[in-house]
Design a protein around this motif. Structure first.
Motif, PDB file in Angstrom:
ATOM      1  N   GLY A 117     -12.262   8.114  54.772  1.00 22.35           N
ATOM      2  CA  GLY A 117     -12.535   9.494  54.410  1.00 22.35           C
ATOM      3  C   GLY A 117     -13.805   9.592  53.598  1.00 22.35           C
ATOM      4  N   VAL A 118     -14.044  10.772  53.065  1.00 20.85           N
ATOM      5  CA  VAL A 118     -15.229  11.023  52.238  1.00 20.85           C
ATOM      6  C   VAL A 118     -14.781  11.102  50.785  1.00 20.85           C
ATOM      7  CG1 VAL A 118     -17.105  12.627  51.739  1.00 20.85           C
ATOM      8  CG2 VAL A 118     -16.431  12.197  54.114  1.00 20.85           C
ATOM      9  N   ALA A 119     -15.371  10.268  49.959  1.00 20.05           N
ATOM     10  CA  ALA A 119     -15.017  10.205  48.542  1.00 20.05           C
ATOM     11  C   ALA A 119     -16.042  10.944  47.700  1.00 20.05           C
ATOM     12  CB  ALA A 119     -14.936   8.756  48.085  1.00 20.05           C
ATOM     13  N   ALA A 120     -15.537  11.625  46.675  1.00 22.92           N
ATOM     14  CA  ALA A 120     -16.394  12.313  45.712  1.00 22.92           C
ATOM     15  C   ALA A 120     -15.652  12.363  44.388  1.00 22.92           C
ATOM     16  CB  ALA A 120     -16.729  13.714  46.191  1.00 22.92           C
ATOM     17  N   THR A 121     -16.410  12.372  43.304  1.00 25.03           N
ATOM     18  CA  THR A 121     -15.814  12.430  41.970  1.00 25.03           C
ATOM     19  C   THR A 121     -16.158  13.749  41.312  1.00 25.03           C
ATOM     20  OG1 THR A 121     -16.019  10.034  41.744  1.00 25.03           O
ATOM     21  CG2 THR A 121     -15.730  11.278  39.717  1.00 25.03           C
ATOM     22  N   GLU A 122     -15.128  14.388  40.755  1.00 24.98           N
ATOM     23  CA  GLU A 122     -15.310  15.593  39.948  1.00 24.98           C
ATOM     24  C   GLU A 122     -14.684  15.312  38.607  1.00 24.98           C
ATOM     25  OE1 GLU A 122     -14.348  19.635  41.085  1.00 24.98           O
ATOM     26  OE2 GLU A 122     -14.929  19.128  43.133  1.00 24.98           O
ATOM     27  N   GLY A 123     -15.494  15.325  37.568  1.00 29.20           N
ATOM     28  CA  GLY A 123     -14.980  14.948  36.245  1.00 29.20           C
ATOM     29  C   GLY A 123     -14.601  13.487  36.269  1.00 29.20           C
ATOM     30  N   LYS A 124     -13.316  13.208  35.999  1.00 29.31           N
ATOM     31  CA  LYS A 124     -12.843  11.824  36.004  1.00 29.31           C
ATOM     32  C   LYS A 124     -11.977  11.510  37.219  1.00 29.31           C
ATOM     33  CE  LYS A 124     -12.981  11.211  31.047  1.00 29.31           C
ATOM     34  NZ  LYS A 124     -12.323  10.636  29.895  1.00 29.31           N
ATOM     35  N   VAL A 125     -11.875  12.455  38.154  1.00 33.28           N
ATOM     36  CA  VAL A 125     -11.006  12.279  39.316  1.00 33.28           C
ATOM     37  C   VAL A 125     -11.835  12.041  40.571  1.00 33.28           C
ATOM     38  CG1 VAL A 125      -9.226  13.357  40.737  1.00 33.28           C
ATOM     39  CG2 VAL A 125      -9.271  13.788  38.276  1.00 33.28           C
ATOM     40  N   THR A 126     -11.531  10.947  41.271  1.00 35.21           N
ATOM     41  CA  THR A 126     -12.168  10.658  42.549  1.00 35.21           C
ATOM     42  C   THR A 126     -11.169  10.990  43.649  1.00 35.21           C
ATOM     43  OG1 THR A 126     -13.484   8.888  41.568  1.00 35.21           O
ATOM     44  CG2 THR A 126     -13.285   8.887  43.964  1.00 35.21           C
ATOM     45  N   MET A 127     -11.626  11.775  44.610  1.00 32.13           N
ATOM     46  CA  MET A 127     -10.778  12.194  45.721  1.00 32.13           C
ATOM     47  C   MET A 127     -11.343  11.636  47.028  1.00 32.13           C
ATOM     48  SD  MET A 127      -8.430  14.124  44.300  1.00 32.13           S
ATOM     49  CE  MET A 127      -7.691  15.128  45.585  1.00 32.13           C
ATOM     50  N   LEU A 128     -10.454  11.313  47.946  1.00 33.45           N
ATOM     51  CA  LEU A 128     -10.822  10.907  49.292  1.00 33.45           C
ATOM     52  C   LEU A 128     -10.326  12.020  50.209  1.00 33.45           C
ATOM     53  CD1 LEU A 128     -12.087   8.438  50.804  1.00 33.45           C
ATOM     54  CD2 LEU A 128      -9.738   7.741  51.312  1.00 33.45           C
TER      55      LEU A 128
END
Length: 139
Positions: A54-65
């Motif tokens: 998937g595509v990973a990105a971090t917002e604040g301290k949370v990384t989402m896939l």
């Protein structure tokens, strides 16, 4: 004549064994599932190890896939133990910048979080095939 036939047959057999060995070595690598597949049948995957792309990105301290096809996402949990692994550390560094996204294959344990916003997460064991993507529009 028999000796020549035997040598040819042995040579062919050795070639087939080598080819089969190479094919078996390549098939050891599990092809990644999609986020959509895993989330669509999440109960089946909870508590198991998954390989997901998937595509990973971090917002604040949370990384989402995430996966744009089904607009699904899971959070990635990269604890202190996994930070000793070079692939996970490099991945974390890659997606840490604001607006930075990366296409990646993540291997880890799929779990339910109990959080309504992000109900599922993956405890990351390893990351491979990381490709940084252009910055998102408006990011």
């Amino acid at each position: 004549m028999n000796a020549v036939t035997f040598v040819r047959a042995t040579g062919v057999a050795l070639i087939l064994v080598c080819a089969a060995g190479n094919a078996a070595a390549r098939s050891d690598e599990t092809p990644p599932d999609t986020i959509c597949t895993v989330l669509g049948t999440a109960d089946r995957y909870v508590g198991t190890t998954v390989t997901v792309r998937g595509v990973a990105a971090t917002e604040g301290k949370v990384t989402m896939l995430s996966d744009a096809q089904c607009k699904g996402a899971v959070s990635l949990s990269m604890d202190d133990g996994s930070t000793r692994k070079r692939d996970v550390t490099a991945f974390r560094r890659t997606v840490a910048g604001k607006g930075v996204r990366a296409d990646a294959t993540v291997f880890g344990r799929f779990k339910a979080t109990g959080d309504a916003k992000a109900p599922y997460a993956i405890d990351v064991y390893s990351v491979r095939d990381v490709n940084e993507l252009p910055a998102a529009e408006g990011g």
